[in-house]
Design a protein around this motif. Sequence first.
Motif, PDB file in Angstrom:
ATOM      1  N   VAL A   1       0.804  -1.215   0.097  1.00 43.64           N
ATOM      2  CA  VAL A   1      -0.087  -0.140  -0.079  1.00 43.64           C
ATOM      3  C   VAL A   1       0.993   1.321  -0.029  1.00 43.64           C
ATOM      4  N   ILE A   2       0.455   2.164  -0.982  1.00 42.14           N
ATOM      5  CA  ILE A   2       1.360   3.486  -0.546  1.00 42.14           C
ATOM      6  C   ILE A   2       0.487   4.443   0.234  1.00 42.14           C
ATOM      7  N   ALA A   3       0.999   4.892   1.350  1.00 37.70           N
ATOM      8  CA  ALA A   3       0.509   5.588   2.283  1.00 37.70           C
ATOM      9  C   ALA A   3       1.013   7.100   2.087  1.00 37.70           C
ATOM     10  N   GLY A   4       0.440   8.039   1.387  1.00 36.25           N
ATOM     11  CA  GLY A   4       1.140   9.132   0.810  1.00 36.25           C
ATOM     12  C   GLY A   4       0.809  10.151   1.789  1.00 36.25           C
ATOM     13  N   TRP A   5       1.545  11.119   2.408  1.00 36.81           N
ATOM     14  CA  TRP A   5       1.241  12.051   3.248  1.00 36.81           C
ATOM     15  C   TRP A   5       1.820  13.353   2.577  1.00 36.81           C
ATOM     16  N   ASP A   6       1.012  14.336   2.575  1.00 39.30           N
ATOM     17  CA  ASP A   6       1.689  15.603   1.960  1.00 39.30           C
ATOM     18  C   ASP A   6       1.738  16.630   2.762  1.00 39.30           C
ATOM     19  N   GLY A   7       1.259  16.542   4.156  1.00 36.25           N
ATOM     20  CA  GLY A   7       1.164  17.327   5.127  1.00 36.25           C
ATOM     21  C   GLY A   7      -0.264  18.183   5.209  1.00 36.25           C
ATOM     22  N   TRP A   8      -0.895  17.581   4.322  1.00 34.81           N
ATOM     23  CA  TRP A   8      -2.528  18.203   4.331  1.00 34.81           C
ATOM     24  C   TRP A   8      -3.360  16.930   4.137  1.00 34.81           C
ATOM     25  N   ARG A   9      -3.070  15.871   3.361  1.00 36.03           N
ATOM     26  CA  ARG A   9      -3.918  14.934   3.018  1.00 36.03           C
ATOM     27  C   ARG A   9      -3.237  13.565   3.238  1.00 36.03           C
ATOM     28  N   ALA A  10      -3.879  12.606   3.499  1.00 36.97           N
ATOM     29  CA  ALA A  10      -3.380  11.288   3.930  1.00 36.97           C
ATOM     30  C   ALA A  10      -4.260  10.351   2.946  1.00 36.97           C
ATOM     31  N   CYS A  11      -3.357   9.838   1.748  1.00 39.93           N
ATOM     32  CA  CYS A  11      -4.015   9.111   0.482  1.00 39.93           C
ATOM     33  C   CYS A  11      -3.311   7.871   0.444  1.00 39.93           C
ATOM     34  N   LEU A  12      -4.203   6.917   0.095  1.00 42.18           N
ATOM     35  CA  LEU A  12      -4.060   5.649   0.120  1.00 42.18           C
ATOM     36  C   LEU A  12      -3.878   5.158  -1.259  1.00 42.18           C
ATOM     37  N   TYR A  13      -2.984   4.246  -1.864  1.00 40.11           N
ATOM     38  CA  TYR A  13      -3.138   4.069  -3.149  1.00 40.11           C
ATOM     39  C   TYR A  13      -2.395   2.477  -3.350  1.00 40.11           C
ATOM     40  N   ARG A  14      -2.823   1.783  -4.232  1.00 35.36           N
ATOM     41  CA  ARG A  14      -1.994   0.406  -4.497  1.00 35.36           C
ATOM     42  C   ARG A  14      -1.904  -0.437  -3.477  1.00 35.36           C
ATOM     43  N   LEU A  15      -3.250  -0.569  -2.805  1.00 39.03           N
ATOM     44  CA  LEU A  15      -3.605  -1.542  -1.763  1.00 39.03           C
ATOM     45  C   LEU A  15      -3.783  -2.651  -2.597  1.00 39.03           C
ATOM     46  N   ALA A  16      -2.740  -3.858  -2.560  1.00 37.32           N
ATOM     47  CA  ALA A  16      -2.797  -5.016  -3.324  1.00 37.32           C
ATOM     48  C   ALA A  16      -2.270  -6.265  -2.334  1.00 37.32           C
ATOM     49  N   VAL A  17      -2.893  -7.370  -2.920  1.00 41.32           N
ATOM     50  CA  VAL A  17      -2.383  -8.533  -2.166  1.00 41.32           C
ATOM     51  C   VAL A  17      -1.946  -9.622  -3.162  1.00 41.32           C
ATOM     52  N   LEU A  18      -0.853 -10.376  -3.088  1.00 40.35           N
ATOM     53  CA  LEU A  18      -0.672 -11.417  -4.226  1.00 40.35           C
ATOM     54  C   LEU A  18      -1.771 -12.185  -4.043  1.00 40.35           C
ATOM     55  N   PRO A  19      -2.499 -12.577  -5.185  1.00 43.57           N
ATOM     56  CA  PRO A  19      -3.614 -13.669  -5.179  1.00 43.57           C
ATOM     57  C   PRO A  19      -3.580 -14.725  -4.298  1.00 43.57           C
ATOM     58  N   SER A  20      -2.504 -15.560  -4.311  1.00 42.35           N
ATOM     59  CA  SER A  20      -2.500 -16.778  -3.494  1.00 42.35           C
ATOM     60  C   SER A  20      -2.491 -16.406  -2.203  1.00 42.35           C
ATOM     61  N   TYR A  21      -2.170 -15.327  -1.649  1.00 39.98           N
ATOM     62  CA  TYR A  21      -2.004 -14.863  -0.125  1.00 39.98           C
ATOM     63  C   TYR A  21      -3.116 -14.153   0.197  1.00 39.98           C
ATOM     64  N   ARG A  22      -4.266 -14.037  -0.370  1.00 41.13           N
ATOM     65  CA  ARG A  22      -5.484 -13.044  -0.136  1.00 41.13           C
ATOM     66  C   ARG A  22      -6.275 -13.973   0.908  1.00 41.13           C
TER      67      ARG A  22
ATOM     68  N   ILE B   1      -4.062  -9.456   5.273  1.00 41.41           N
ATOM     69  CA  ILE B   1      -2.809  -8.977   5.050  1.00 41.41           C
ATOM     70  C   ILE B   1      -3.204  -7.578   4.487  1.00 41.41           C
ATOM     71  N   SER B   2      -4.260  -7.369   3.766  1.00 38.57           N
ATOM     72  CA  SER B   2      -4.661  -5.843   3.719  1.00 38.57           C
ATOM     73  C   SER B   2      -5.164  -5.087   4.834  1.00 38.57           C
ATOM     74  N   THR B   3      -5.559  -5.825   5.882  1.00 38.06           N
ATOM     75  CA  THR B   3      -6.040  -5.440   7.101  1.00 38.06           C
ATOM     76  C   THR B   3      -4.706  -4.922   7.693  1.00 38.06           C
ATOM     77  N   ALA B   4      -3.531  -5.636   7.808  1.00 36.77           N
ATOM     78  CA  ALA B   4      -2.361  -5.240   8.450  1.00 36.77           C
ATOM     79  C   ALA B   4      -1.786  -4.230   7.919  1.00 36.77           C
ATOM     80  N   LEU B   5      -1.885  -4.062   6.587  1.00 39.85           N
ATOM     81  CA  LEU B   5      -1.252  -2.979   5.625  1.00 39.85           C
ATOM     82  C   LEU B   5      -2.039  -1.623   5.984  1.00 39.85           C
ATOM     83  N   LEU B   6      -3.386  -1.991   6.020  1.00 39.72           N
ATOM     84  CA  LEU B   6      -3.990  -0.544   6.269  1.00 39.72           C
ATOM     85  C   LEU B   6      -4.169  -0.073   7.756  1.00 39.72           C
ATOM     86  N   ARG B   7      -3.777  -0.984   8.620  1.00 38.85           N
ATOM     87  CA  ARG B   7      -3.535  -0.630  10.232  1.00 38.85           C
ATOM     88  C   ARG B   7      -2.060   0.226  10.104  1.00 38.85           C
TER      89      ARG B   7
END
Length: 141
Positions: A61-82, A86-92
Amino acid sequence: MTELRIRAASPDEAEAVLAFWKESAQGTSVSDDVHGVTRLITRDPEALLLAVADGLIVGSVIAGWDGWRACLYRLAVLPSYRRRGISTALLRAAEERFAALGGRRADAMVLEANESGRRLWTAAGYEREERWRRWVKPLTD
Protein backbone atom coordinates in the motif's frame (compact mmCIF):
# COMPACT_ATOMS: atom_id res chain seq x y z
CA MET A 1 2.71 -18.69 5.82
CA THR A 2 5.51 -17.81 8.18
CA GLU A 3 5.64 -14.49 9.96
CA LEU A 4 4.25 -11.54 8.04
CA ARG A 5 6.37 -8.42 8.25
CA ILE A 6 5.16 -4.92 7.31
CA ARG A 7 8.01 -2.60 6.37
CA ALA A 8 8.91 0.31 4.13
CA ALA A 9 10.21 -0.47 0.65
CA SER A 10 13.78 0.39 -0.30
CA PRO A 11 14.78 2.02 -3.61
CA ASP A 12 16.52 -1.15 -4.82
CA GLU A 13 13.16 -2.99 -4.67
CA ALA A 14 11.50 -0.88 -7.37
CA GLU A 15 11.61 -3.62 -10.03
CA ALA A 16 10.29 -6.24 -7.58
CA VAL A 17 7.44 -3.91 -6.58
CA LEU A 18 6.51 -3.32 -10.22
CA ALA A 19 6.49 -7.07 -10.89
CA PHE A 20 4.32 -7.58 -7.80
CA TRP A 21 1.84 -4.89 -8.95
CA LYS A 22 1.67 -6.42 -12.43
CA GLU A 23 0.52 -9.69 -10.87
CA SER A 24 -1.53 -8.38 -7.96
CA ALA A 25 -2.92 -4.88 -8.62
CA GLN A 26 -5.63 -3.71 -10.99
CA GLY A 27 -5.04 -0.73 -13.25
CA THR A 28 -1.90 1.15 -14.12
CA SER A 29 -0.45 4.58 -13.47
CA VAL A 30 1.81 6.88 -15.44
CA SER A 31 4.29 6.41 -12.58
CA ASP A 32 4.51 2.63 -13.04
CA ASP A 33 8.18 2.47 -13.88
CA VAL A 34 11.42 2.11 -11.94
CA HIS A 35 12.00 5.87 -11.95
CA GLY A 36 8.51 6.58 -10.58
CA VAL A 37 8.71 4.03 -7.77
CA THR A 38 12.28 5.06 -6.88
CA ARG A 39 11.27 8.73 -6.83
CA LEU A 40 8.39 7.96 -4.43
CA ILE A 41 10.66 6.05 -2.04
CA THR A 42 13.40 8.69 -2.22
CA ARG A 43 10.97 11.56 -1.54
CA ASP A 44 9.16 9.78 1.30
CA PRO A 45 11.02 6.66 2.47
CA GLU A 46 8.09 5.50 4.65
CA ALA A 47 5.30 5.91 2.06
CA LEU A 48 5.47 2.57 0.24
CA LEU A 49 4.63 -0.15 2.75
CA LEU A 50 5.24 -3.78 1.87
CA ALA A 51 3.96 -6.96 3.44
CA VAL A 52 6.69 -9.59 3.19
CA ALA A 53 6.46 -13.31 3.99
CA ASP A 54 9.29 -15.77 3.43
CA GLY A 55 11.26 -13.05 1.62
CA LEU A 56 8.43 -12.55 -0.89
CA ILE A 57 6.43 -9.36 -1.40
CA VAL A 58 2.85 -10.46 -0.72
CA GLY A 59 1.18 -7.07 -0.25
CA SER A 60 1.60 -3.34 -0.69
CA VAL A 61 0.00 0.00 0.00
CA ILE A 62 1.19 3.51 -0.71
CA ALA A 63 0.45 5.68 2.32
CA GLY A 64 1.14 9.12 0.88
CA TRP A 65 1.19 12.13 3.21
CA ASP A 66 1.74 15.64 1.88
CA GLY A 67 1.21 17.48 5.15
CA TRP A 68 -2.43 18.08 4.29
CA ARG A 69 -3.96 14.87 3.01
CA ALA A 70 -3.46 11.22 3.80
CA CYS A 71 -3.88 9.27 0.56
CA LEU A 72 -3.90 5.53 0.02
CA TYR A 73 -2.98 3.95 -3.29
CA ARG A 74 -2.00 0.52 -4.59
CA LEU A 75 -3.45 -1.62 -1.83
CA ALA A 76 -2.79 -5.04 -3.31
CA VAL A 77 -2.24 -8.57 -2.09
CA LEU A 78 -0.71 -11.43 -4.04
CA PRO A 79 -3.65 -13.56 -5.25
CA SER A 80 -2.38 -16.74 -3.55
CA TYR A 81 -2.11 -14.87 -0.21
CA ARG A 82 -5.52 -13.19 -0.16
CA ARG A 83 -8.03 -13.66 2.67
CA ARG A 84 -5.30 -13.96 5.30
CA GLY A 85 -5.57 -10.48 6.87
CA ILE A 86 -2.71 -8.94 4.89
CA SER A 87 -4.69 -5.95 3.60
CA THR A 88 -5.94 -5.35 7.17
CA ALA A 89 -2.36 -5.34 8.47
CA LEU A 90 -1.23 -2.99 5.69
CA LEU A 91 -4.12 -0.58 6.32
CA ARG A 92 -3.47 -0.61 10.07
CA ALA A 93 0.19 0.31 9.44
CA ALA A 94 -0.81 3.06 6.98
CA GLU A 95 -3.42 4.50 9.34
CA GLU A 96 -0.93 4.47 12.23
CA ARG A 97 1.56 6.33 10.02
CA PHE A 98 -1.04 8.95 9.15
CA ALA A 99 -2.14 9.42 12.77
CA ALA A 100 1.49 9.86 13.90
CA LEU A 101 1.96 12.54 11.20
CA GLY A 102 -1.21 14.42 12.20
CA GLY A 103 -3.51 13.09 9.49
CA ARG A 104 -7.21 13.55 10.16
CA ARG A 105 -8.77 11.47 7.40
CA ALA A 106 -7.49 8.91 4.92
CA ASP A 107 -8.62 8.92 1.29
CA ALA A 108 -8.36 5.82 -0.90
CA MET A 109 -8.21 5.66 -4.69
CA VAL A 110 -10.32 2.70 -5.86
CA LEU A 111 -11.09 1.75 -9.44
CA GLU A 112 -14.83 1.76 -10.14
CA ALA A 113 -14.61 -1.64 -11.84
CA ASN A 114 -12.74 -3.23 -8.93
CA GLU A 115 -15.62 -5.06 -7.19
CA SER A 116 -13.45 -6.96 -4.73
CA GLY A 117 -11.52 -3.79 -3.94
CA ARG A 118 -14.70 -1.87 -3.19
CA ARG A 119 -15.85 -4.66 -0.85
CA LEU A 120 -12.47 -4.65 0.89
CA TRP A 121 -12.54 -0.89 1.48
CA THR A 122 -16.11 -1.05 2.78
CA ALA A 123 -15.19 -3.87 5.17
CA ALA A 124 -12.26 -1.77 6.41
CA GLY A 125 -14.65 1.05 7.37
CA TYR A 126 -14.16 3.33 4.38
CA GLU A 127 -17.13 4.98 2.68
CA ARG A 128 -17.53 6.13 -0.89
CA GLU A 129 -17.50 9.92 -1.16
CA GLU A 130 -20.27 10.85 -3.58
CA ARG A 131 -19.71 14.62 -3.63
CA TRP A 132 -16.31 14.59 -5.34
CA ARG A 133 -14.88 13.31 -8.59
CA ARG A 134 -11.26 13.09 -9.51
CA TRP A 135 -10.04 15.42 -12.26
CA VAL A 136 -6.75 14.60 -13.92
CA LYS A 137 -4.38 16.11 -16.46
CA PRO A 138 -1.29 14.24 -17.69
CA LEU A 139 1.86 16.31 -17.28
CA THR A 140 3.84 14.26 -19.79
CA ASP A 141 3.13 12.80 -23.20
